[in-house]
Design an enzyme around this catalytic site. Structure first.
Site, PDB file in Angstrom:
ATOM      1  N   CYS A   1      80.456  58.471  71.109  1.00 16.50           N
ATOM      2  CA  CYS A   1      80.242  59.910  70.909  1.00 16.50           C
ATOM      3  C   CYS A   1      79.174  60.057  69.847  1.00 16.50           C
ATOM      4  O   CYS A   1      79.381  59.697  68.686  1.00 16.50           O
ATOM      5  CB  CYS A   1      81.536  60.591  70.463  1.00 16.50           C
ATOM      6  SG  CYS A   1      81.336  62.364  70.133  1.00 16.50           S
TER       7      CYS A   1
ATOM      8  N   GLU B   1      77.301  63.465  76.501  1.00 16.72           N
ATOM      9  CA  GLU B   1      77.043  62.081  76.873  1.00 16.72           C
ATOM     10  C   GLU B   1      75.854  62.091  77.825  1.00 16.72           C
ATOM     11  O   GLU B   1      75.627  63.085  78.536  1.00 16.72           O
ATOM     12  CB  GLU B   1      78.247  61.420  77.540  1.00 16.72           C
ATOM     13  CG  GLU B   1      79.409  61.138  76.611  1.00 16.72           C
ATOM     14  CD  GLU B   1      79.129  60.069  75.563  1.00 16.72           C
ATOM     15  OE1 GLU B   1      78.024  59.485  75.591  1.00 16.72           O
ATOM     16  OE2 GLU B   1      80.012  59.828  74.721  1.00 16.72           O
TER      17      GLU B   1
END
Length: 219
Positions: free
Chosen positions: A2, A104
């Site tokens: 992340c 992402e």
């Protein structure tokens, strides 16, 4: 992993969502492109849950310099109880990192496209995190944090093999409990979020630049 996320509500709304007081000195604006080495809103519990600001990118207390922080933005759930960098923090320095979405990048022909992943209701949620304090050469205390990741669920897996741990409300209380030190209880909390509760969509490539932080990123 992340590496970017959003928190599109201000600190007062975060405090209401997590049922904690907000210090008057901690007034934050909506963020659409939170990046490593920036300050992030966290929920700590050193006797009473409360909001605070920590720098994203963990600098362990034993580190020789701050540069390690940019490489420790994430911690793998599977090895928390094994690695010296995290074992002590798992025992006593756990935190929540509020967010309402994360990015992402998905590989496609010709490069990568940013995908924005949220809960279906777009309500705020909490990443599981760890934090630590580090003293600079000038004696300043710098508090930093890292986001815990796990293997991706069925929604995120086509985009990336890992995802941040999103704790449901009942697990948040356990994660913040300063009296809880048993890794056998804590580690099972660090599992992928239910994919049925989540959604993902492509967004602007302007998110690639951490200098760009505007609502049109997720429009």
């Amino acid at each position: 992993m992340c590496g970017r996320f959003t928190l599109t509500i201000d600190s007062n709304a975060v405090a209401r969502a997590f049922r904690v007081p907000v210090p008057k000195s901690l007034q934050t604006e909506p963020r659409y492109n939170v990046a490593p080495t920036q300050d992030v809103v966290t929920v700590l519990n050193d006797g009473e849950p409360h909001l605070d600001l920590l720098r994203w990118g963990l600098i362990p207390s034993w580190a020789k310099d701050a540069s390690i922080g940019s490489r420790m933005i994430n911690a793998r759930a599977e090895t928390l109880a094994e690695k010296p960098s995290f074992k002590r923090l798992l025992n006593s320095r756990r935190c929540l990192i509020p967010a309402d979405g994360f990015y992402e990048w998905q590989k496609v022909d010709g490069g990568k496209v940013p995908m924005y992943i949220t809960l279906k209701g777009h309500e705020p949620f909490a990443f599981a995190g760890l934090w630590d304090s580090w003293k600079t050469v000038d004696g300043e205390i710098l508090r930093t944090c890292t986001i815990i990741t796990t293997h991706a669920n069925d929604l995120v897996a086509p985009i990336h093999e890992r995802m941040p741990v999103i704790l449901p409300p009942d697990a948040r209380e356990m994660w913040l409990d300063p009296g809880l030190h048993d890794a056998n209880i804590l580690l099972p909390l660090l599992k992928p979020c239910d994919p049925e509760a989540m959604q993902a969509r492509e967004v602007s490539r302007r998110v690639n630049s951490p200098q760009y932080d505007s609502s049109d990123l997720i429009a």
